[in-house]
Scaffold this motif. Structure first.
Motif, PDB file in Angstrom:
ATOM      1  N   PHE A  84      73.588  10.053   5.846  1.00 46.81           N
ATOM      2  CA  PHE A  84      73.067   8.876   5.247  1.00 46.81           C
ATOM      3  C   PHE A  84      73.834   8.197   4.527  1.00 46.81           C
ATOM      4  O   PHE A  84      74.438   8.834   3.451  1.00 46.81           O
ATOM      5  CB  PHE A  84      71.764   9.037   4.772  1.00 46.81           C
ATOM      6  CG  PHE A  84      70.870   7.912   4.422  1.00 46.81           C
ATOM      7  CD1 PHE A  84      70.670   6.843   5.386  1.00 46.81           C
ATOM      8  CD2 PHE A  84      70.545   7.527   3.090  1.00 46.81           C
ATOM      9  CE1 PHE A  84      69.785   5.727   5.022  1.00 46.81           C
ATOM     10  CE2 PHE A  84      69.683   6.616   2.638  1.00 46.81           C
ATOM     11  CZ  PHE A  84      69.673   5.589   3.649  1.00 46.81           C
ATOM     12  N   ARG A  85      74.519   7.037   4.682  1.00 45.51           N
ATOM     13  CA  ARG A  85      75.640   6.244   3.793  1.00 45.51           C
ATOM     14  C   ARG A  85      76.623   7.224   3.689  1.00 45.51           C
ATOM     15  O   ARG A  85      76.954   7.197   2.731  1.00 45.51           O
ATOM     16  CB  ARG A  85      74.757   5.860   2.299  1.00 45.51           C
ATOM     17  CG  ARG A  85      73.707   5.019   2.316  1.00 45.51           C
ATOM     18  CD  ARG A  85      73.368   4.620   1.146  1.00 45.51           C
ATOM     19  NE  ARG A  85      71.923   4.618   0.534  1.00 45.51           N
ATOM     20  CZ  ARG A  85      71.363   5.502  -0.472  1.00 45.51           C
ATOM     21  NH1 ARG A  85      71.729   6.540  -0.676  1.00 45.51           N
ATOM     22  NH2 ARG A  85      69.972   4.949  -0.716  1.00 45.51           N
ATOM     23  N   GLY A  86      76.944   7.818   4.737  1.00 46.24           N
ATOM     24  CA  GLY A  86      78.160   8.716   4.846  1.00 46.24           C
ATOM     25  C   GLY A  86      78.089   9.850   4.017  1.00 46.24           C
ATOM     26  O   GLY A  86      79.036  10.647   3.870  1.00 46.24           O
ATOM     27  N   GLN A  87      77.131  10.245   3.499  1.00 43.47           N
ATOM     28  CA  GLN A  87      76.602  11.620   2.866  1.00 43.47           C
ATOM     29  C   GLN A  87      75.778  12.404   3.622  1.00 43.47           C
ATOM     30  O   GLN A  87      74.854  12.199   4.200  1.00 43.47           O
ATOM     31  CB  GLN A  87      76.105  11.592   1.572  1.00 43.47           C
ATOM     32  CG  GLN A  87      77.003  10.881   0.625  1.00 43.47           C
ATOM     33  CD  GLN A  87      76.379  10.805  -0.928  1.00 43.47           C
ATOM     34  OE1 GLN A  87      75.330  10.124  -0.839  1.00 43.47           O
ATOM     35  NE2 GLN A  87      76.948  11.443  -1.932  1.00 43.47           N
ATOM     36  N   ASN A  88      76.313  13.809   3.831  1.00 42.30           N
ATOM     37  CA  ASN A  88      75.465  14.845   4.619  1.00 42.30           C
ATOM     38  C   ASN A  88      74.301  14.716   3.681  1.00 42.30           C
ATOM     39  O   ASN A  88      74.365  15.583   2.641  1.00 42.30           O
ATOM     40  CB  ASN A  88      76.293  16.211   4.908  1.00 42.30           C
ATOM     41  CG  ASN A  88      75.474  17.083   5.351  1.00 42.30           C
ATOM     42  OD1 ASN A  88      74.380  17.164   5.768  1.00 42.30           O
ATOM     43  ND2 ASN A  88      76.216  18.418   5.785  1.00 42.30           N
ATOM     44  N   VAL A  89      73.262  14.771   4.170  1.00 41.09           N
ATOM     45  CA  VAL A  89      71.664  14.904   3.263  1.00 41.09           C
ATOM     46  C   VAL A  89      71.574  16.171   2.975  1.00 41.09           C
ATOM     47  O   VAL A  89      71.078  16.452   1.899  1.00 41.09           O
ATOM     48  CB  VAL A  89      70.548  14.167   3.820  1.00 41.09           C
ATOM     49  CG1 VAL A  89      70.694  12.572   4.000  1.00 41.09           C
ATOM     50  CG2 VAL A  89      70.191  14.608   5.415  1.00 41.09           C
TER      51      VAL A  89
END
Ligand SMILES: Nc1ncnc2c1ncn2[C@@H]1O[C@H](COP(=O)(O)OP(=O)(O)OP(=O)(O)O)[C@@H](O)[C@H]1O
Ligand code: SF4
Ligand SMILES: [Mg+2]
Length: 331
Positions: A84-89
């Motif tokens: 999400f937004r380039g980050q692994n949640v």
């Protein structure tokens, strides 16, 4: 250039279902059988760009809600990852994880079941933003603003959920989601239970909010008319897998996958609005024992030998349109 807000990589979810009495007895006498496992979501990868509406359609039980819940962060996947937004949640923790979860909201078909009947509407809407320190100014003014944004009269904020109509209750659910400043909303059959005229109002509200707050939606619906109205792109799901995906206009005009073709054939072109699909030839197989190879092969008019043996991979069939069918294999 748009960029993905959300990317799913090889997402799967298995559920182990309860064994029936016969199976439990067999286990007891040492004739253990594995408990039945449903692969509700099976190796799904997709991306959704900022400000985009991805429509997700498929027959009952194909895994849409399971996928939606995973995307919204209320269910953990068995395998795969969500960016999400380039980050692994799953690599986030503490405040970062809270923020990423708040930014992804889900709205259900029946908001009533998720609205506490003993809580006043104002408190329902204000509870989460207060808890997470989102409200900087006056609490009451904030709640009124969110109710107004969802098309409700703020003067009604001291009432209880049962004092509202179905459409108004859906607006309460929407106000509650908006109150935590989301960027991404999963709508899971969010208008399915409403009368057609109310449906249109709520759909318009979703579209207005999208523009106002630059929201991105995963819009799950049985109703191809609703999807046709709202979605930019459409993903078609069958027994846990995405079988076709593409820009709405192209996919509706030139469906590639025989399953998509069957779904669309059920609907007279002229009245694509407000038609659900449920009359595809052949029974929907049990998700507990999906057919081998291409899950659709027992119902497919084009099935070939290979279809029962090898699961077809998604491949590009037109710009931005991908389909998983052996008819596209280059020989
Ligand atoms: N908590 C659970 N435990 C066991 N099985 C589950 C659970 N949740 C879903 N399933 C199974 O996973 C499969 C997919 O269910 P899901 O609710 O995601 O489908 P759906 O496409 O949303 O269906 P519908 O259109 O009816 O809402 C079904 O076979 C369902 O029975
Ligand atoms: S892979 Fe075979 S069975 Fe599956 S949709 Fe294509 S032709 Fe039909
Ligand atoms: Mg569902």
């Amino acid at each position: 250039m748009s960029h993905p807000v959300l990317a799913l990589h090889g997402l799967s979810k298995q559920f182990t279902t309860r064994q029936d009495l016969a199976a439990r007895l067999m286990t007891r006498f040492g004739m253990a059988r594995k408990p039945p496992v449903v692969r509700a979501v099976d190796d799904v990868s997709l991306t959704i760009d900022e400000g985009e509406v991805l429509g997700l359609v498929g027959e009952s039980g194909c895994g849409k809600s399971t996928l939606g819940r995973i995307v919204a962060g209320i269910l953990e996947p068995s395998e795969g990852r969500i960016e999400f937004r380039g980050q692994n949640v799953s690599s986030l923790s503490g405040r970062e994880r809270d923020n990423a979860n708040l930014a992804r909201q889900i709205i259900f078909q029946d908001p009533f079941s998720s609205l506490n009947p003993r809580q006043r509407v104002g408190s329902i809407v204000g509870e989460a933003p207060r808890k997470h320190g989102i409200i900087k100014g006056d609490f009451d003014a904030y709640v009124c603003e969110k109710l107004r944004e969802a098309g409700l009269d703020p003067a009604l904020r001291s009432r209880f959920p049962h004092q509202f109509s179905g459409g108004q209750r859906q607006r309460i659910g929407i106000a509650r989601s908006l109150a935590v400043d989301p960027e991404f909303i999963v709508c899971d059959e969010a208008v399915a239970a409403l009368d057609v005229s109310i449906q249109a109002q709520i759909i318009n509200l979703f579209m207005d909010l999208q523009e106002q707050f630059n929201l991105t939606y995963l819009f799950i619906s049985h109703d191809l008319g609703v999807v046709n109205h709202l979605a930019d792109r459409v993903a078609i799901m069958y027994l846990g897998r995405i079988v076709e995906q593409g820009p709405k206009t192209e996919l509706f005009a030139r469906p590639n996958h025989p399953y998509t073709q069957a779904l669309l054939a059920e609907i007279p072109r002229i009245s694509v609005r407000h038609k659900s699909f449920h009359a595809i030839k052949g029974e929907l197989p049990s998700p507990l024992a999906p057919p081998s190879g291409c899950h659709f092969h027992p119902r497919c008019p084009h099935a070939m030998d290979i279809c029962a043996r090898v699961a077809p991979k998604l491949q590009e069939v037109a710009p931005g349109q991908i389909s998983a069918c052996h008819l596209n294999d280059k020989s």
